[in-house]
Design an enzyme around this catalytic site. Sequence first.
Site, PDB file in Angstrom:
ATOM      1  N   LYS A 169      -3.236  30.454  17.885  1.00 48.14           N
ATOM      2  CA  LYS A 169      -2.385  30.857  16.773  1.00 48.14           C
ATOM      3  C   LYS A 169      -2.715  32.299  16.397  1.00 48.14           C
ATOM      4  CE  LYS A 169      -0.092  27.171  16.336  1.00 48.14           C
ATOM      5  NZ  LYS A 169       1.348  27.182  16.528  1.00 48.14           N
ATOM      6  N   ASP A 196       0.905  32.219  19.584  1.00 54.43           N
ATOM      7  CA  ASP A 196       2.061  31.771  18.802  1.00 54.43           C
ATOM      8  C   ASP A 196       1.894  32.239  17.358  1.00 54.43           C
ATOM      9  OD1 ASP A 196       4.145  30.403  17.649  1.00 54.43           O
ATOM     10  OD2 ASP A 196       3.452  28.404  18.214  1.00 54.43           O
ATOM     11  N   GLU A 222       4.701  33.788  21.521  1.00 53.12           N
ATOM     12  CA  GLU A 222       5.643  32.778  21.019  1.00 53.12           C
ATOM     13  C   GLU A 222       6.028  33.072  19.565  1.00 53.12           C
ATOM     14  OE1 GLU A 222       4.668  28.855  22.296  1.00 53.12           O
ATOM     15  OE2 GLU A 222       5.279  27.938  20.396  1.00 53.12           O
ATOM     16  N   GLU A 248      11.713  26.460  19.226  1.00 48.23           N
ATOM     17  CA  GLU A 248      11.388  25.131  18.697  1.00 48.23           C
ATOM     18  C   GLU A 248      12.202  24.805  17.449  1.00 48.23           C
ATOM     19  OE1 GLU A 248       7.213  26.289  18.182  1.00 48.23           O
ATOM     20  OE2 GLU A 248       7.314  25.447  16.181  1.00 48.23           O
ATOM     21  N   ASP A 271      12.711  21.437  21.403  1.00 45.13           N
ATOM     22  CA  ASP A 271      11.949  20.212  21.168  1.00 45.13           C
ATOM     23  C   ASP A 271      12.882  19.032  21.418  1.00 45.13           C
ATOM     24  OD1 ASP A 271      10.733  17.940  19.858  1.00 45.13           O
ATOM     25  OD2 ASP A 271       9.347  19.367  18.944  1.00 45.13           O
ATOM     26  N   HIS A 298       8.939  22.288  23.426  1.00 38.51           N
ATOM     27  CA  HIS A 298       7.965  22.257  22.325  1.00 38.51           C
ATOM     28  C   HIS A 298       7.604  20.784  22.116  1.00 38.51           C
ATOM     29  CE1 HIS A 298       7.329  21.769  17.835  1.00 38.51           C
ATOM     30  NE2 HIS A 298       6.462  22.735  18.096  1.00 38.51           N
ATOM     31  N   GLU A 331       3.248  21.275  26.862  1.00 40.14           N
ATOM     32  CA  GLU A 331       2.469  21.505  25.636  1.00 40.14           C
ATOM     33  C   GLU A 331       1.729  20.219  25.267  1.00 40.14           C
ATOM     34  OE1 GLU A 331       4.523  22.991  22.106  1.00 40.14           O
ATOM     35  OE2 GLU A 331       2.552  23.608  21.351  1.00 40.14           O
TER      36      GLU A 331
HETATM   37 MG    MG Z   1       5.271  27.142  18.504  1.00 41.08          MG
END
Ligand code: MG
Length: 383
Positions: A169, A196, A222, A248, A271, A298, A331
């Site tokens: 992250k 991300d 991301e 996503e 997703d 996602h 993922e």
């Molecule tokens: Mg993400």
Amino acid sequence: MKIECIRTHHIRCELKEAFGFSQWFYNQRNVLLIEVIADDGTSGWGECYGPADVTQAAVEKFYAPRIMGMDAQSIEAIWQSMWRSSLDFARAGIMMGAMSGIDMALWDLKGKALNLSVSQLMGGAARNTVPCYATGMYYQDLPEDRLLDVLVSEAVSYSEQGFKAMKIKVGKNLNFDEKLIIAMRKALPNTILAADSNHAFDLPEAIKIGRILEDNDYAWFEEPLSPEHPDLFRQLQDKINIAIATGECEQTRFGFKKLIEQGGVQLVQADLAYCGGISEALKIRAIASASGINMIPHVWGTQLNLAAATHFLATSYSEPGRSESKPLFLEYDRTENPLRDNLYKVNVEVKQGEAIVPTTPGLGVELDNDALSEFIICTTESK
Ligand code: MG
């Protein structure tokens, strides 16, 4: 074979430790599960990404009564019927999340009815295993120098478990982001790394972080920017040499067509529990492929969405085609989630960073009813 009953289960668990990212901290997990039962007793399961209690009403009050009695195996007809019945007010958002879970349950049901795995229904698996990337390295409530060490140790532990790829992250603050990006690369020189930000940056900030990611050989950046400004993706792409990933919070083939046509995006991440379901994800994949880019789902939630994404990637071909093709990574969320880890009798097996593609009928995962009853907040039944 007609749809005779639709149940929804809002499930919840409190987390032992809260974890955070650029937008907020999680202290509980909530998921909406959908169970579609046909008149011969065959049942299929799906899940929805999004606010479980609100989505639950959309399924129970709106879609369930409208599709009751339809042929359970005519998934496309059911999708079109749901789409048209809500077109004026539900082309995206929570209603589409609700449709996604119903669609996923129908794929599971159809596989069980025909004794075929969802990969087989999708056209057949091209591989028996799918490489995973570990999603983790979320923030904890710690001083930043301590947090940096904790996150690097977490990443090293995934490498030791056999993961060849993982995602961190960013978006806490620019200073910490830079330190983390560099420390991760130093600790894991041979690992495929991605980052991300969950829409944390404006354009100048995204350019700055993008260049640091590029210098440290990250595979993708991301959600660098707000989804409200897709035109900025092109401007960002002109300034940095790293793949930009997003999607996503995008839905349907129509949404992805626009997103891709704006330019600047190299990897789309619909997703399957939100984009319109498995049916719509296959169409999004076709649109992405026609533009020369890849779609990797996602995944957030429980084993059902993980299994759906595993089947999806088992049947995917990487763009551009070549003999040593670029792997498309699944993922694999590693944050605390009892709804993923303690709810099923049969899980998607992951060994040494590779997910084994389920071969049993349907999605190939199986709920444990005793465990389910422990997590249920509210169940509805429509007949
Ligand atoms: Mg993400």
